[in-house]
Design a protein around this motif. Sequence first.
Motif, short mmCIF file in Angstrom:
data_model
loop_
_atom_site.label_atom_id
_atom_site.label_comp_id
_atom_site.label_asym_id
_atom_site.label_seq_id
_atom_site.Cartn_x
_atom_site.Cartn_y
_atom_site.Cartn_z
N ALA A 33 5.78 2.07 -5.13
CA ALA A 33 6.53 1.10 -5.27
C ALA A 33 6.20 -0.04 -4.41
O ALA A 33 6.68 -1.35 -4.44
CB ALA A 33 7.93 1.68 -4.61
N GLU A 34 5.64 0.11 -2.99
CA GLU A 34 5.52 -0.78 -2.24
C GLU A 34 4.14 -1.98 -2.87
O GLU A 34 4.13 -3.15 -2.48
CB GLU A 34 4.99 -0.41 -0.94
N LEU A 35 3.27 -1.21 -3.56
CA LEU A 35 2.26 -1.88 -4.21
C LEU A 35 2.68 -2.95 -5.24
O LEU A 35 2.30 -4.00 -5.35
CB LEU A 35 1.11 -1.05 -4.54
N ARG A 36 3.75 -2.31 -5.96
CA ARG A 36 4.07 -3.23 -7.09
C ARG A 36 4.97 -4.46 -6.60
O ARG A 36 4.93 -5.38 -7.01
CB ARG A 36 5.25 -2.25 -8.04
N ASP A 223 3.53 11.63 5.95
CA ASP A 223 4.20 11.94 7.40
C ASP A 223 4.60 10.78 8.00
O ASP A 223 5.41 10.70 8.81
CB ASP A 223 2.77 12.56 7.92
N ASP A 224 3.69 9.65 7.78
CA ASP A 224 3.88 8.33 8.50
C ASP A 224 3.94 7.07 7.41
O ASP A 224 2.61 6.51 7.80
CB ASP A 224 3.07 8.22 9.87
N HIS A 225 4.87 7.15 6.48
CA HIS A 225 4.65 6.11 5.51
C HIS A 225 4.42 4.59 5.99
O HIS A 225 3.66 3.86 5.34
CB HIS A 225 5.83 6.27 4.45
N VAL A 226 5.39 4.44 6.83
CA VAL A 226 5.55 2.98 7.47
C VAL A 226 4.06 2.74 8.14
O VAL A 226 3.54 1.64 8.01
CB VAL A 226 6.76 2.85 8.27
N GLY A 227 3.97 3.65 8.87
CA GLY A 227 2.45 3.33 9.76
C GLY A 227 1.33 3.41 8.82
O GLY A 227 0.39 2.34 8.88
N VAL A 232 -2.93 -0.18 5.73
CA VAL A 232 -3.47 -0.57 4.50
C VAL A 232 -3.12 -1.92 4.37
O VAL A 232 -4.35 -2.72 3.80
CB VAL A 232 -2.88 0.30 3.33
N ASN A 233 -2.22 -2.38 4.39
CA ASN A 233 -1.81 -3.91 4.05
C ASN A 233 -2.65 -4.61 5.28
O ASN A 233 -3.24 -5.98 4.74
CB ASN A 233 -0.31 -4.08 4.29
N GLY A 234 -2.58 -4.37 6.44
CA GLY A 234 -3.31 -5.12 7.43
C GLY A 234 -4.75 -5.17 7.04
O GLY A 234 -5.19 -6.20 7.29
N TRP A 235 -5.31 -4.06 6.74
CA TRP A 235 -6.87 -4.06 6.42
C TRP A 235 -7.07 -4.86 5.25
O TRP A 235 -8.11 -5.70 5.20
CB TRP A 235 -7.34 -2.45 6.30
#
Length: 248
Positions: A33-36, A223-227, A232-235
């Motif tokens: 969902a976030e990638l979309r 376990d830590d979806h937000v983190g 991933v997005n920062g990298w």
Amino acid sequence: MRLAVHVSGAGDRTAVLIHGMMSDHRAWHRVSAELRDVGYRVVAVDLAGHGVSPRSRRYSPRGWADDVIESLEPVLAGPPDLIMGHSLGGLVASLVADRFGSRAAVYVDPAFAFPRGVRGVALKVMFTLAPRPSAWMLRKLNPRWDDDDVALERATLRLWDKRTILGFVNTRSLRSPRSLVAPSLVILAERSLLVSARDVARMRRDGMTVQVMRGAGHTVFRDDHVGFMDAVNGWLAQHVPARTPVVE
């Protein structure tokens, strides 16, 4: 073998997601969902022996990778912008990225090794012989999961072919990439069983980024979806340049 391929979104970038053992494409539901939302067309597979894909007479990392490539070729116009795999899917993703190409690769607590000796044998026996866990047991083992993930895991376990563990009888094929085929991020559980300290040092020497998610278990993105998504997005923002629009 043609696998079940699940395509969602209509972005101008493509992300291929490969799940881990005992799971299927639904494990990625929040990641997808976030990638979309940020412009990806998401292509997620069910590996052989998982989800609604066929079962195989014989399982191996190379066989799973062959199946993924055969199944993706009709769906992709070229190498994907991102390939991401978890556990078994991380190992498979590394083989696919090496042969199929990708602009970026993310390996999530990937099966680049397997515990040795008695511990390794015990894990294989447990996977093969243990009954499928109840909802109570899944919550106990994964206290940071929400109810949706517990329900999804129970559903995917009902479809899982336990014979897939035979794909790990010979653990010599479990190894981290020996060359950097694309910018690569490895995200590890705090106490990973599948990537050794020696592998971490070598991957960093080879130019891969390795991050450890403190407090997260094997299914880091649950376990830590937000983190996980922040990492991933920062990298990606730092290491993978945005596509340049084509001017006609």
